[in-house]
Design a protein around this motif. Structure first.
Motif, mmCIF file in Angstrom:
data_model
loop_
_atom_site.group_PDB
_atom_site.id
_atom_site.type_symbol
_atom_site.label_atom_id
_atom_site.label_comp_id
_atom_site.label_asym_id
_atom_site.label_seq_id
_atom_site.Cartn_x
_atom_site.Cartn_y
_atom_site.Cartn_z
ATOM 1 N N VAL A 18 -2.395 6.856 -1.954
ATOM 2 C CA VAL A 18 -2.562 8.257 -2.350
ATOM 3 C C VAL A 18 -1.496 8.626 -3.374
ATOM 4 C CG1 VAL A 18 -2.379 10.636 -1.514
ATOM 5 C CG2 VAL A 18 -3.631 8.925 -0.181
ATOM 6 N N LYS A 19 -1.900 9.388 -4.404
ATOM 7 C CA LYS A 19 -0.952 9.888 -5.402
ATOM 8 C C LYS A 19 -1.110 11.399 -5.499
ATOM 9 C CE LYS A 19 -2.284 5.560 -6.630
ATOM 10 N NZ LYS A 19 -3.568 4.940 -6.220
ATOM 11 N N ILE A 20 -0.010 12.134 -5.272
ATOM 12 C CA ILE A 20 -0.029 13.595 -5.372
ATOM 13 C C ILE A 20 1.191 14.048 -6.159
ATOM 14 C CG2 ILE A 20 -1.304 13.983 -3.224
ATOM 15 C CD1 ILE A 20 1.409 14.676 -1.922
ATOM 16 N N GLY A 21 1.152 15.289 -6.659
ATOM 17 C CA GLY A 21 2.300 15.832 -7.378
ATOM 18 C C GLY A 21 1.865 16.862 -8.399
ATOM 19 N N GLY A 22 2.668 16.989 -9.467
ATOM 20 C CA GLY A 22 2.345 17.983 -10.473
ATOM 21 C C GLY A 22 3.253 17.906 -11.679
ATOM 22 N N LEU A 23 2.902 18.695 -12.698
ATOM 23 C CA LEU A 23 3.694 18.805 -13.918
ATOM 24 C C LEU A 23 4.768 19.866 -13.722
ATOM 25 C CD1 LEU A 23 0.961 18.636 -16.720
ATOM 26 C CD2 LEU A 23 2.139 16.772 -15.529
ATOM 27 N N ALA A 24 5.997 19.512 -14.056
ATOM 28 C CA ALA A 24 7.141 20.388 -13.818
ATOM 29 C C ALA A 24 7.053 21.658 -14.654
ATOM 30 C CB ALA A 24 8.436 19.637 -14.134
ATOM 31 N N ASN B 83 0.815 -1.216 0.000
ATOM 32 C CA ASN B 83 0.000 0.000 0.000
ATOM 33 C C ASN B 83 0.853 1.272 0.000
ATOM 34 O OD1 ASN B 83 -2.376 1.537 0.032
ATOM 35 N ND2 ASN B 83 -2.373 1.656 2.263
ATOM 36 N N PRO B 84 1.713 1.450 -1.004
ATOM 37 C CA PRO B 84 2.562 2.651 -1.018
ATOM 38 C C PRO B 84 1.777 3.919 -1.324
ATOM 39 C CG PRO B 84 2.832 1.407 -3.043
ATOM 40 C CD PRO B 84 1.953 0.575 -2.153
ATOM 41 N N GLN B 85 2.322 5.041 -0.846
ATOM 42 C CA GLN B 85 1.833 6.373 -1.189
ATOM 43 C C GLN B 85 2.830 6.970 -2.185
ATOM 44 O OE1 GLN B 85 -1.100 6.883 0.890
ATOM 45 N NE2 GLN B 85 -0.449 4.793 1.368
ATOM 46 N N PHE B 86 2.362 7.796 -3.123
ATOM 47 C CA PHE B 86 3.203 8.257 -4.224
ATOM 48 C C PHE B 86 3.292 9.784 -4.271
ATOM 49 C CE2 PHE B 86 1.746 4.083 -5.520
ATOM 50 C CZ PHE B 86 2.856 3.516 -6.129
ATOM 51 N N ILE B 87 4.510 10.268 -4.540
ATOM 52 C CA ILE B 87 4.746 11.672 -4.879
ATOM 53 C C ILE B 87 5.337 11.674 -6.286
ATOM 54 C CG2 ILE B 87 5.943 13.801 -4.244
ATOM 55 C CD1 ILE B 87 6.140 12.604 -1.370
ATOM 56 N N LEU B 88 4.689 12.383 -7.229
ATOM 57 C CA LEU B 88 5.008 12.274 -8.647
ATOM 58 C C LEU B 88 5.268 13.647 -9.248
ATOM 59 C CD1 LEU B 88 2.003 9.918 -9.462
ATOM 60 C CD2 LEU B 88 4.370 9.168 -9.210
ATOM 61 N N MET B 89 6.289 13.737 -10.114
ATOM 62 C CA MET B 89 6.572 14.938 -10.891
ATOM 63 C C MET B 89 6.803 14.521 -12.341
ATOM 64 S SD MET B 89 7.499 15.401 -7.606
ATOM 65 C CE MET B 89 9.195 14.874 -7.461
ATOM 66 N N ALA B 90 6.231 15.243 -13.286
ATOM 67 C CA ALA B 90 6.289 14.818 -14.682
ATOM 68 C C ALA B 90 6.577 15.970 -15.618
ATOM 69 C CB ALA B 90 4.965 14.156 -15.078
ATOM 70 N N ASP B 91 7.246 15.647 -16.719
ATOM 71 C CA ASP B 91 7.464 16.613 -17.798
ATOM 72 C C ASP B 91 6.158 16.768 -18.562
ATOM 73 O OD1 ASP B 91 8.605 18.188 -19.854
ATOM 74 O OD2 ASP B 91 8.860 16.386 -21.059
ATOM 75 N N PRO B 92 5.620 17.969 -18.705
ATOM 76 C CA PRO B 92 4.317 18.134 -19.368
ATOM 77 C C PRO B 92 4.337 17.850 -20.859
ATOM 78 C CG PRO B 92 5.257 20.269 -18.824
ATOM 79 C CD PRO B 92 6.142 19.243 -18.179
ATOM 80 N N LEU B 93 5.527 17.852 -21.486
ATOM 81 C CA LEU B 93 5.598 17.699 -22.935
ATOM 82 C C LEU B 93 5.841 16.262 -23.389
ATOM 83 C CD1 LEU B 93 7.686 20.869 -23.856
ATOM 84 C CD2 LEU B 93 5.199 20.603 -23.783
#
Length: 418
Positions: free
Chosen positions: A176-182, A147-157
């Protein structure tokens, strides 16, 4: 006298610790040294995790960041990205949103008993959406039972974030998954993604955290509902064709219903509806009374005057409940405050140790005409929490049991022990 055997007591878990520091120094060396110096002695033992966020104005120096940082503060796991603005906590413990000046924010955390797994993924790495959960757990390196929780960052392109979120929700439904597009440098069109000792310019970086850790979320979409709740009668993909009121009346074109609603609005809301009108899609099919946070907010893309149909920025299906929404600075502030009050009421005994903030670049001072608004409001209700994060081109957070990519939203992840 013979001693009475006592039941085995579980070992006392060492306390989780969390700290953040931020710098506005325009020199990369100066910013990193200042932040590392501020963090000295803030944790009782070496950190298990680092989360780094840096202004896109440092783009030309991204390749130097990780070697410099790791030489001054070795971190076993380090992830982060560039941002359109940076969020951090200053030396006086006050939250700072650095939007138009160079900024460097570093969060460090000591997480006793927590398994920490960093990763970088490209689109080619992602399993097909019809793959079994095992394909996703093999990719991440953690079993669903953890049951991991995730912090995510991604390239929008270059990243397919929606496929990733669907896959992670499928394999880890309660995580839970949270984060955003760099953030992207406007000249080179590059974002910076950091994973341990490697700089990436495409794909997704993240960290999975499994063990005695809870990641609570506040997803403030900044809207308020207007008019009644409707039920989708007909829809084709993202085209809304007809809506019903659920009271036995005949379904009607949504544009017709919207025009009638417009006539009932006060003058201020009429003006607002001309530029800031959205639609909310209820995420719980069974909840009878819907509240503000129960809707996923999506944009209205266009109308067909002949059919009275409306194009929506998401797929719709018959039976879903929808409601029109408005957004402005006042509404955004009230929305976030209401969600913070609800969190405080529902979790009165929670003792969080730190938090992350992923805010849309369309919020901040440009929306409120006031610096540090969202972060300061957060600090009023959860004072003293180290806060780090960045301004995104899209925010990742849950609504109901599903994770979505949002816009014009502030997502907060609040970390605490169970």
């Amino acid at each position: 006298m013979t001693a009475i055997p006592q039941p085995d007591q579980p070992p006392i878990q060492p306390s989780m610790e969390w700290a953040n520091a931020v710098s506005t120094c325009p020199s990369l060396e100066g910013a990193v040294k200042e932040v590392v110096e501020q963090l000295k002695g803030r944790l009782s033992a070496p950190p298990d995790l680092g989360l780094v966020f840096i202004s896109s104005s440092f783009t030309s120096e991204f390749a130097r960041l990780l070697p410099l940082l790791q030489s001054l503060l070795p971190l076993p796991t380090l992830v982060g990205c560039s941002g359109g603005g940076i969020v951090g906590t200053d030396a006086e413990g006050q939250p700072q949103e650095l939007e138009d000046i160079p900024g460097f924010s570093l969060t460090v955390a000591r997480l006793p008993g927590v398994a920490v797994r960093s990763f970088h993924l490209s689109n080619d790495d992602l399993p097909d959406l019809d793959s079994p959960p095992a394909a996703w757990s093999e990719l991440i390196g953690m079993a669903p039972q953890q049951n991991p929780q995730f912090i995510l960052m991604a390239d929008p392109l270059s990243s397919n974030v929606n496929d990733l979120l669907q896959g992670l929700d499928f394999a880890y439904p309660s995580g839970v998954k949270i984060g955003g597009l760099a953030g992207i440098d406007g000249f080179n069109r590059h974002s910076g993604l950091f994973c341990d000792r490697t700089l990436h310019t495409e794909g997704i970086v993240g960290v999975a955290l499994a063990g005695p850790l809870v990641l609570d979320t506040i997803v403030a979409q900044g809207c308020r509902p207007i008019g009644p709740v409707y039920q989708v009668d007909q829809a084709e993909r993202n085209i809304l064709i007809s809506l019903g009121t659920g009271d036995g009346d005949e379904a009607r074109p949504p544009l017709e219903l919207l025009q009638e609603l417009f006539e009932t609005l006060p003058e201020g809301d009429r003006k607002l509806a001309q530029s800031s009108l959205f639609i909310g899609v209820a995420q719980d099919s069974f909840k009878l009374s819907l509240d503000q946070g129960d809707f996923l907010i999506r944009t209205l893309l266009g109308v067909d005057p002949k059919l009275g149909a409306i194009a929506v920025g998401d797929r719709l299906r018959p039976g879903q409940r929808v409601q029109f929404h408005l957004r402005d600075a006042h509404t955004s502030a009230l929305d976030l405050e209401k969600l913070l009050q609800r969190y405080q009421h529902q979790s009165p005994d929670a003792t969080p140790v730190g938090a992350l903030m992923f805010a849309c670049v369309g919020r901040g001072e440009g929306l409120y005409n006031q610096a540090n608004f969202d972060s300061s409001l957060f600090a009023q209700y959860l004072p003293g929490l180290p806060l780090g994060g960045f301004f995104c081109g899209g925010e990742i957070g849950p609504v109901g049991q599903t994770t979505f990519l949002h816009g014009f939203t502030s997502v907060f992840g609040i970390c605490r022990q169970p």
